[in-house]
Design a protein around this motif. Structure first.
Motif, mmCIF file in Angstrom:
data_model
loop_
_atom_site.group_PDB
_atom_site.id
_atom_site.type_symbol
_atom_site.label_atom_id
_atom_site.label_comp_id
_atom_site.label_asym_id
_atom_site.label_seq_id
_atom_site.Cartn_x
_atom_site.Cartn_y
_atom_site.Cartn_z
ATOM 1 N N ILE A 164 0.810 -1.228 0.000
ATOM 2 C CA ILE A 164 0.000 0.000 0.000
ATOM 3 C C ILE A 164 0.840 1.273 0.000
ATOM 4 O O ILE A 164 0.310 2.363 0.213
ATOM 5 N N PRO A 182 -1.422 4.754 5.306
ATOM 6 C CA PRO A 182 -2.501 5.705 5.015
ATOM 7 C C PRO A 182 -2.973 6.428 6.281
ATOM 8 O O PRO A 182 -2.792 5.943 7.398
ATOM 9 N N THR A 332 -1.802 -5.474 5.468
ATOM 10 C CA THR A 332 -2.575 -4.395 6.086
ATOM 11 C C THR A 332 -1.594 -3.520 6.846
ATOM 12 O O THR A 332 -0.566 -3.993 7.327
ATOM 13 N N ALA A 333 -1.913 -2.252 6.943
ATOM 14 C CA ALA A 333 -1.005 -1.346 7.631
ATOM 15 C C ALA A 333 -1.177 -1.434 9.141
ATOM 16 O O ALA A 333 -0.589 -0.678 9.881
ATOM 17 N N GLY A 334 -2.008 -2.368 9.586
ATOM 18 C CA GLY A 334 -2.087 -2.646 11.016
ATOM 19 C C GLY A 334 -2.759 -1.582 11.845
ATOM 20 O O GLY A 334 -2.539 -1.513 13.052
ATOM 21 N N GLN A 335 -3.588 -0.756 11.232
ATOM 22 C CA GLN A 335 -4.195 0.298 12.049
ATOM 23 C C GLN A 335 -5.715 0.282 12.126
ATOM 24 O O GLN A 335 -6.264 0.862 13.050
ATOM 25 N N CYS A 336 -6.409 -0.353 11.210
ATOM 26 C CA CYS A 336 -7.869 -0.321 11.229
ATOM 27 C C CYS A 336 -8.424 -1.700 11.611
ATOM 28 O O CYS A 336 -8.154 -2.685 10.908
ATOM 29 N N CYS A 339 -9.968 -4.203 9.053
ATOM 30 C CA CYS A 339 -8.980 -4.663 8.070
ATOM 31 C C CYS A 339 -7.990 -5.625 8.729
ATOM 32 O O CYS A 339 -7.725 -6.718 8.221
ATOM 33 N N VAL A 340 -7.484 -5.229 9.886
ATOM 34 C CA VAL A 340 -6.482 -6.037 10.590
ATOM 35 C C VAL A 340 -7.047 -7.408 10.978
ATOM 36 O O VAL A 340 -6.361 -8.421 10.891
ATOM 37 N N GLY A 377 -12.250 0.764 6.216
ATOM 38 C CA GLY A 377 -10.846 1.017 6.515
ATOM 39 C C GLY A 377 -10.528 2.440 6.129
ATOM 40 O O GLY A 377 -11.338 3.109 5.485
ATOM 41 N N SER A 378 -9.339 2.905 6.496
ATOM 42 C CA SER A 378 -8.961 4.267 6.122
ATOM 43 C C SER A 378 -8.380 4.336 4.725
ATOM 44 O O SER A 378 -8.073 5.417 4.237
ATOM 45 N N CYS A 379 -8.189 3.182 4.085
ATOM 46 C CA CYS A 379 -7.828 3.191 2.670
ATOM 47 C C CYS A 379 -8.634 2.091 1.987
ATOM 48 O O CYS A 379 -9.437 1.414 2.628
ATOM 49 N N HIS A 381 -7.695 -0.763 0.844
ATOM 50 C CA HIS A 381 -7.107 -2.107 0.869
ATOM 51 C C HIS A 381 -8.138 -3.196 1.197
ATOM 52 O O HIS A 381 -8.179 -4.218 0.502
ATOM 53 N N PRO A 382 -8.982 -3.000 2.210
ATOM 54 C CA PRO A 382 -10.002 -4.038 2.437
ATOM 55 C C PRO A 382 -10.965 -4.177 1.250
ATOM 56 O O PRO A 382 -11.312 -5.300 0.870
HETATM 57 S S1 SF4 Z 1 -7.640 -0.177 5.805
HETATM 58 FE FE1 SF4 Z 1 -5.758 0.608 4.891
HETATM 59 S S2 SF4 Z 1 -4.981 1.994 6.449
HETATM 60 FE FE2 SF4 Z 1 -6.436 0.680 7.487
HETATM 61 S S3 SF4 Z 1 -5.241 -1.072 8.290
HETATM 62 FE FE3 SF4 Z 1 -6.028 -1.643 6.281
HETATM 63 S S4 SF4 Z 1 -4.361 -1.159 4.900
HETATM 64 FE FE4 SF4 Z 1 -4.001 0.013 6.771
#
Ligand code: SF4
Ligand code: SF4
Lengths: 413, 86
Positions: A164, A182, A332-336, A339-340, A377-379, A381-382
């Motif tokens: 990402i 993101p 995953t960027a590990g923040q949402c 998604c995580v 999610g904040s981007c 990716h999901p």
């Molecule tokens: S939705 Fe996007 S920003 Fe949030 S954890 Fe998944 S990859 Fe990261």
């Protein structure tokens, strides 16, 4: 050849004919670039550039396919009118493992990308200009920037090596010295991005097309391709046993033709993945579809970043999809939370289906989890991961049934 | 899980934006706004009618629930919620 004032000023250089445009220069150096394309015309103002981009119909080549002129128009007029406000970013992070076209472009035609950055930055009177690119092209990009006097303001930064990394707000975070992940946004980057400045981020292929539109005009741009997908595109084409190749093709080319051109035997494919790991499968019967929005919409795909990956009919698509889903879950960027938690859960259920678990509830559970993660999610990716997984269940419904019956005889390597 | 479809509620007076990078999923907001939010498998707020056109992160709030939504915004321990214009 168009007869705009720009080309009239430099009559010695002909606009490229045919589909070799971004790839028209026989070498990457600045002298060859100039003799191939002619000098970069004096900068248009933002209204003129916006009009040319709108007439050209150029869509972004980074994946989302947003019209290039709209992004420019999204920078508030008061900011466009003031000088030295806007940040311009050329994005070549290309985190998608199946894509190689941005790196190839920067190796082959770096000066078109630089010209595109200078054109957009010039039209907006930019405050700062960045080129964000993966490690493998830093050396050649550095060399290209050093070859010319007008590029000294462009700051080259190495991109993070994650799936990402090219997401717009992740790029802005990286350039600001924060983690390259993101950020949550309620305001567009074109209003408030890097350092709170209006920030315009374009994929590097988009910028290279802009450099040519600035020289040869919108009508020339549209003289190749289809109404729905004007101009040319760089595509990364591969399949089982065929290393990927990057080609420049006319917009709206037939997908089967593009694959065959690279030597892929389309008769041996069960499907083609269009748009990479966030994309969707095009089944074998639809391979004569055009690489444009209209033809691909029914399959949930779009030309995106121009990735075509053929799947051999002997490969088990469920096993392939489970491996991709598991890779994406790890990215995953590990923040949402959704998604995580949701991506690994979805990948695990698909993995059970792929490895012989015959519980008939598994496909339904994959669909339920895909619906839960989408839009949460904040981007994207999901959303992209869910799209790919759902496309697998739809296009390969027979293979899913074979798995549930214990009858899959395909290659699971 | 409870998969109600949203009842007809008239136009949204605001959108409840969820910042997923902040939310820890303990679910206080789902207790304040049970009409709008369920909890997913892991406890995170799940809008009824999720998965459709971006409603997952920007939940339409009808007029009648505006006050409760404002409470959720101020009580969220992670400051993950904001009300934005529809
Ligand atoms: S939705 Fe996007 S920003 Fe949030 S954890 Fe998944 S990859 Fe990261
Ligand atoms: S109250 Fe805040 S932190 Fe808790 S679940 Fe709701 S949004 Fe998330």
């Amino acid at each position: 050849m168009s007869s705009t004032a720009d080309t009239w000023l430099f009559p010695a250089v002909q606009a490229p004919v045919g589909t070799a445009r971004l790839t028209a220069a026989p070498a990457a150096d600045y002298a060859t670039h100039q003799s191939t394309f002619g000098p970069l015309p004096a900068h248009a103002d933002s209204a003129a550039l916006l009009a040319a981009l709108r007439d050209s119909g150029l869509e972004g080549r980074g994946g989302a396919g947003f019209p290039a002129w709209r992004k420019l128009a999204a920078v508030p007029a008061r900011e466009r009118a003031r000088r030295r406000r806007v940040v311009v970013i050329g994005n070549a992070a290309e985190g998608e493992p199946l894509s190689q076209k941005d790196a190839t472009l920067l190796l082959r035609s770096p000066h078109l990308v630089i010209d595109g950055l200078l054109t957009v930055a010039g039209a907006l009177g930019a405050h700062s200009v960045y080129l964000y690119a993966q490690a493998s092209v830093i050396e050649s990009a550095t060399r290209a920037l050093a070859e010319r006097a007008d590029a000294s303001a462009i700051e080259l930064r190495e991109a993070a090596d994650t799936f990402i990394s090219g997401e717009a707000s992740a790029v802005v975070n990286a350039l600001a010295g924060r983690a390259p992940i993101p950020q949550d946004r309620t305001v567009r980057l074109t209003e408030s991005g890097l350092g709170g400045r209006p920030t315009l981020l374009h994929n590097v292929e988009t910028l290279a097309h802009i450099a040519l539109i600035a020289r040869f005009g919108a009508a020339w741009f549209r003289s190749v391709g289809t109404t729905g997908d004007p101009g040319t595109r760089l595509v990364t084409v591969g399949s089982d046993g065929h290393p990927s190749r990057v080609l420049e093709v006319a917009g709206g080319s037939r997908i089967g033709d593009v694959l065959r051109f690279t030597g892929v035997d389309t008769g041996s494919l069960s499907a083609v993945l269009v748009g990479g790991y966030h994309g969707a499968w095009l089944p074998a019967y639809a391979l004569e579809a055009r690489l444009d929005r209209a033809d691909l919409a029914g399959f949930g795909a779009n030309p995106g970043a121009g990735i075509l990956m053929g799947l051999g009919e002997r490969r088990c698509p469920v096993a392939v999809a489970a491996a991709v889903a598991s890779y994406l879950a790890g990215e995953t960027a590990g923040q949402c939370g959704p998604c995580v938690n949701g991506l690994p859960a979805m990948a695990a259920v698909l993995g059970r289906l792929a490895t012989g678990d015959r519980d008939p509830g598994l496909p339904g559970e994959v669909r339920r989890l895909a619906a839960i993660v989408t839009g949460r999610g904040s981007c994207n990716h999901p959303d992209g991961t869910a799209r790919f997984v759902l496309s697998t269940l739809t296009v390969f419904a027979d293979d899913v049934t074979a798995h549930l019956n214990g009858h899959c005889r395909k290659d699971h390597r | 899980m409870n998969l109600r479809t949203p009842e007809a509620r008239g136009p949204a007076a605001a959108l409840l934006h969820i910042d997923w990078t902040r939310c820890d999923g303990r679910g206080l907001c789902t207790e304040i706004l049970p009409e709008l939010l369920a909890r997913d498998d892991w406890g995170y707020p799940l809008a009824y009618g999720y998965g459709s056109a971006g409603a997952g992160s920007n939940v339409p709030v009808p007029d009648t629930l505006l006050a409760a939504a404002a409470d959720a915004v101020s009580l969220c321990p992670r400051q993950a919620l904001t009300l934005v214009d529809p």
